[in-house]
Design a protein around this motif. Structure first.
Motif, PDB file in Angstrom:
ATOM      1  N   ALA A 123       0.812  -1.227   0.000  1.00 14.01           N
ATOM      2  CA  ALA A 123       0.000   0.000   0.000  1.00 14.01           C
ATOM      3  C   ALA A 123       0.837   1.264   0.000  1.00 14.01           C
ATOM      4  N   PHE A 124       2.072   1.184   0.506  1.00 13.57           N
ATOM      5  CA  PHE A 124       2.924   2.363   0.609  1.00 13.57           C
ATOM      6  C   PHE A 124       4.208   2.154  -0.182  1.00 13.57           C
ATOM      7  N   PRO A 125       4.720   3.189  -0.830  1.00 14.05           N
ATOM      8  CA  PRO A 125       6.013   3.067  -1.502  1.00 14.05           C
ATOM      9  C   PRO A 125       7.119   2.834  -0.479  1.00 14.05           C
ATOM     10  N   PRO A 126       8.220   2.196  -0.890  1.00 10.92           N
ATOM     11  CA  PRO A 126       9.278   1.846   0.072  1.00 10.92           C
ATOM     12  C   PRO A 126       9.778   3.027   0.887  1.00 10.92           C
ATOM     13  N   GLU A 127       9.909   4.208   0.256  1.00  9.68           N
ATOM     14  CA  GLU A 127      10.462   5.351   0.975  1.00  9.68           C
ATOM     15  C   GLU A 127       9.495   5.936   1.991  1.00  9.68           C
ATOM     16  N   ARG A 128       8.238   5.492   1.995  1.00 11.00           N
ATOM     17  CA  ARG A 128       7.243   6.011   2.944  1.00 11.00           C
ATOM     18  C   ARG A 128       6.794   4.958   3.954  1.00 11.00           C
ATOM     19  N   LEU A 129       7.540   3.874   4.080  1.00 11.58           N
ATOM     20  CA  LEU A 129       7.137   2.804   4.984  1.00 11.58           C
ATOM     21  C   LEU A 129       7.437   3.110   6.450  1.00 11.58           C
ATOM     22  N   GLY A 130       8.374   4.012   6.701  1.00 12.52           N
ATOM     23  CA  GLY A 130       8.800   4.257   8.076  1.00 12.52           C
ATOM     24  C   GLY A 130       7.680   4.676   8.993  1.00 12.52           C
ATOM     25  N   ARG A 131       6.876   5.627   8.568  1.00  8.17           N
ATOM     26  CA  ARG A 131       5.810   6.128   9.427  1.00  8.17           C
ATOM     27  C   ARG A 131       4.731   5.078   9.698  1.00  8.17           C
ATOM     28  N   PRO A 132       4.206   4.358   8.681  1.00  6.32           N
ATOM     29  CA  PRO A 132       3.221   3.308   8.990  1.00  6.32           C
ATOM     30  C   PRO A 132       3.767   2.243   9.934  1.00  6.32           C
ATOM     31  N   ILE A 133       5.018   1.833   9.744  1.00  4.34           N
ATOM     32  CA  ILE A 133       5.593   0.827  10.635  1.00  4.34           C
ATOM     33  C   ILE A 133       5.734   1.378  12.043  1.00  4.34           C
ATOM     34  N   PRO A 249      16.176 -16.550  -2.236  1.00  2.50           N
ATOM     35  CA  PRO A 249      17.609 -16.269  -2.025  1.00  2.50           C
ATOM     36  C   PRO A 249      17.914 -14.781  -2.052  1.00  2.50           C
ATOM     37  N   GLY A 250      17.206 -14.030  -2.895  1.00  2.00           N
ATOM     38  CA  GLY A 250      17.463 -12.595  -2.969  1.00  2.00           C
ATOM     39  C   GLY A 250      17.120 -11.870  -1.685  1.00  2.00           C
ATOM     40  N   LEU A 251      16.208 -12.446  -0.901  1.00  2.00           N
ATOM     41  CA  LEU A 251      15.815 -11.816   0.362  1.00  2.00           C
ATOM     42  C   LEU A 251      16.793 -12.174   1.474  1.00  2.00           C
ATOM     43  N   LEU A 252      16.969 -13.478   1.704  1.00  2.00           N
ATOM     44  CA  LEU A 252      17.889 -13.895   2.756  1.00  2.00           C
ATOM     45  C   LEU A 252      19.339 -13.635   2.380  1.00  2.00           C
ATOM     46  N   GLY A 253      19.624 -13.547   1.066  1.00  2.00           N
ATOM     47  CA  GLY A 253      20.983 -13.255   0.638  1.00  2.00           C
ATOM     48  C   GLY A 253      21.379 -11.812   0.813  1.00  2.00           C
ATOM     49  N   SER A 254      20.421 -10.952   1.151  1.00  2.00           N
ATOM     50  CA  SER A 254      20.723  -9.543   1.391  1.00  2.00           C
ATOM     51  C   SER A 254      21.368  -9.379   2.760  1.00  2.00           C
ATOM     52  N   PRO A 255      22.604  -8.866   2.842  1.00  2.00           N
ATOM     53  CA  PRO A 255      23.229  -8.660   4.154  1.00  2.00           C
ATOM     54  C   PRO A 255      22.402  -7.760   5.059  1.00  2.00           C
ATOM     55  N   ALA A 256      21.740  -6.762   4.468  1.00  2.00           N
ATOM     56  CA  ALA A 256      20.930  -5.853   5.281  1.00  2.00           C
ATOM     57  C   ALA A 256      19.762  -6.587   5.925  1.00  2.00           C
ATOM     58  N   VAL A 257      19.050  -7.415   5.152  1.00  2.00           N
ATOM     59  CA  VAL A 257      17.895  -8.147   5.685  1.00  2.00           C
ATOM     60  C   VAL A 257      18.333  -9.161   6.732  1.00  2.00           C
ATOM     61  N   ALA A 258      19.378  -9.941   6.416  1.00  2.00           N
ATOM     62  CA  ALA A 258      19.856 -10.942   7.371  1.00  2.00           C
ATOM     63  C   ALA A 258      20.296 -10.289   8.673  1.00  2.00           C
ATOM     64  N   SER A 259      21.004  -9.168   8.577  1.00  2.00           N
ATOM     65  CA  SER A 259      21.460  -8.477   9.786  1.00  2.00           C
ATOM     66  C   SER A 259      20.284  -7.924  10.583  1.00  2.00           C
ATOM     67  N   ALA A 365      14.744  -1.778  12.136  1.00  2.00           N
ATOM     68  CA  ALA A 365      15.052  -3.088  11.566  1.00  2.00           C
ATOM     69  C   ALA A 365      13.881  -3.634  10.747  1.00  2.00           C
ATOM     70  N   THR A 366      12.667  -3.456  11.248  1.00  2.00           N
ATOM     71  CA  THR A 366      11.494  -3.909  10.492  1.00  2.00           C
ATOM     72  C   THR A 366      11.380  -3.168   9.169  1.00  2.00           C
ATOM     73  N   GLN A 367      11.662  -1.877   9.195  1.00  2.00           N
ATOM     74  CA  GLN A 367      11.608  -1.090   7.967  1.00  2.00           C
ATOM     75  C   GLN A 367      12.590  -1.627   6.936  1.00  2.00           C
ATOM     76  N   VAL A 370      11.175  -5.064   5.476  1.00  2.00           N
ATOM     77  CA  VAL A 370      10.018  -4.903   4.595  1.00  2.00           C
ATOM     78  C   VAL A 370      10.381  -4.104   3.344  1.00  2.00           C
ATOM     79  N   ARG A 371      11.193  -3.062   3.522  1.00  2.00           N
ATOM     80  CA  ARG A 371      11.547  -2.200   2.391  1.00  2.00           C
ATOM     81  C   ARG A 371      12.446  -2.915   1.382  1.00  2.00           C
ATOM     82  N   GLU A 372      13.368  -3.741   1.871  1.00  2.00           N
ATOM     83  CA  GLU A 372      14.304  -4.402   0.971  1.00  2.00           C
ATOM     84  C   GLU A 372      13.647  -5.528   0.181  1.00  2.00           C
ATOM     85  N   ALA A 373      12.499  -6.012   0.641  1.00  2.00           N
ATOM     86  CA  ALA A 373      11.812  -7.096  -0.055  1.00  2.00           C
ATOM     87  C   ALA A 373      11.041  -6.557  -1.248  1.00  2.00           C
TER      88      ALA A 373
END
Length: 452
Positions: A123-133, A249-259, A365-367, A370-373
């Protein structure tokens, strides 16, 4: 904000709040439930364990189903099922029924919880996810704070069954509303990938056994560890061979997401383990009444709500790379204060630091997760985030119980858990995104890979 994103946010908040409220009121109701149903202590513990095992095992599968069939139908099914199971518990004639219905609540929660994040991602673009979360996180904190108070009042006035009716109305209202709303007419990509049921079932077994091991420490027996090891080995082999892995793999392979996921486990473990130990210190060692103990803990949800509202601003201006390690340090400081101090002011300050650090870490961390996916994997990302938030508390309490029973006059469990959160924050900061540069009025773009 137009009408659809606003309604999506309200629904997401309602779903997350119903689950958070249910967990906290159950804790208050368990002693009365045990007396009324003539249950053993182990049976009462299973009213929590059955839910945790079911929800942890099925969260990622629930997210995958939402990615394929739409998050709103899964949200509706989860809400309606959760409400119906809650009403069933209020009418349960025996402890066996309560345990079974709590497991059913776990299944429904596994459908519901990833959908609350998946809906936001679509529902929200990636750059606007911070406030809803942040709004969602603040609502969880408020529900968790209100739960013991509302639950205690209901148990005192009406009995333990009344607490399970608390969330029935909102669950049914928002579940039916999600079914009644017209479908989004924007074209959606067809679900090109199969569900991957073998991988989903193996993952469910591994996660369910892992949580069962944690909640039964220090003596979990041999069955769950052996089953987890066999299923885990089979899962790794299956994921390597299949063309449709359950975990992208693209999700879990992301160092940012895994961290970010590992950080959520560490931070929620530190929070829950510290709360567990501190509650016993305040009530058994110092001799405070439960109400006085709860009042001293009020700074935690208050600062968590405040931190959640500020976290998107900090992440936008400083980037998660700087925000998260600083917040983890605040969290660790709160755990250390609570491990060493028992004065009223110090305890309140420790809870405040704990809430400020955890609220910031959770939103940031949640942002990232969700944003990287990709939007097509938003449900799986939400399932992984919720899995981390379920495994972390079970791990934290297990570590706290083990250390509390063996440490004697050694290092307090809260200090150990705080140190782990501090190290996790420092390590995660190296992989998380930095500050995103401004590209135009009110617009930002994600930093290039070299800036991350």
């Amino acid at each position: 904000m137009n009408r659809r994103p606003a309604l999506t946010l309200v629904s997401s908040v309602a779903g997350a709040s119903v689950v958070a409220l249910d967990g906290t009121v159950l804790t208050v109701a368990q002693p009365a439930l045990q007396r009324d149903l003539g249950a053993s202590f182990e049976q009462v513990q299973w009213t929590s364990t059955a839910y945790l095992v079911a929800v942890a095992g099925l969260l990622v599968l629930g997210g995958r189903l939402g990615d394929r069939h739409g998050h709103r139908p899964l949200f509706a099914a989860g809400m309606l099922g959760f409400g119906a199971a809650s009403a069933g518990i209020a009418l349960a004639p025996g402890i066996g029924w309560v345990i079974a219905l709590r497991a059913l609540q776990g299944v429904c929660g596994a459908l519901l919880q990833p959908a609350t994040l998946g809906m936001l991602r679509t529902a929200f673009p990636p750059e606007r996810l911070g406030r809803p979360i942040a709004v969602r996180t603040a609502a969880i904190a408020l529900s968790a704070a209100a739960g013991p108070v509302a639950g205690g009042a209901l148990v005192t006035a009406l009995g333990w069954r009344a607490v399970f009716l608390l969330g029935v109305g909102p669950a049914l209202l928002f579940g039916l509303l999600a079914l009644a709303l017209p479908r989004d007419r924007r074209p959606r990509p067809a679900p090109a990938v199969p569900l991957g049921l073998p991988g989903a079932l193996l993952l469910a077994v591994v996660l369910g056994c892992a949580v069962d091991i944690l909640v039964t420490l220090p003596g979990p027996g041999w069955t769950a560890p052996v089953v987890a090891a066999v299923a885990g080995t089979a899962l790794v082999g299956h994921e390597r061979r299949t063309a449709v892995p359950m975990l992208p793999p693209g999700l879990l392979g992301s160092p940012a997401v895994a961290s970010a996921l590992l950080l959520l486990v560490a931070a929620s473990a530190a929070l829950s383990g510290t709360l567990f130990v501190t509650t016993y210190v305040l009530q058994d060692t110092i001799g405070l009444a439960p109400l006085d103990s709860a009042l001293r803990a009020l700074p935690l949800p208050a600062l968590m709500i405040l931190a959640a509202s500020l976290s998107p601003v900090l992440s936008r201006r400083l980037g998660e790379r700087r925000t998260v390690p600083a917040a983890a340090a605040v969290l660790a400081t709160g755990a250390l204060v609570l491990a060493r101090e028992t004065g009223a002011f110090a305890v309140c300050a420790g809870f405040a630091l704990l809430g400020a650090g955890f609220g910031t870490v959770m939103v940031a961390a949640t942002q990232v997760v969700v944003r990287e996916a990709a939007a097509s994997a938003a449900g799986v990302a939400g399932g992984l985030q919720q899995t981390a938030m379920n495994v972390g508390p079970a791990l934290g309490v297990a570590v706290a119980v083990t250390l509390r029973g063996s440490a004697g006059d050694g290092v307090p469990p809260s200090a150990v858990l705080g140190a782990v959160a501090l190290l996790a924050g420092a390590a995660a900061g190296r992989a998380l995104p930095g500050r995103r540069p401004v590209t135009g009025p009110g617009r930002r773009e994600r930093a290039p890979a070299s800036a991350r």
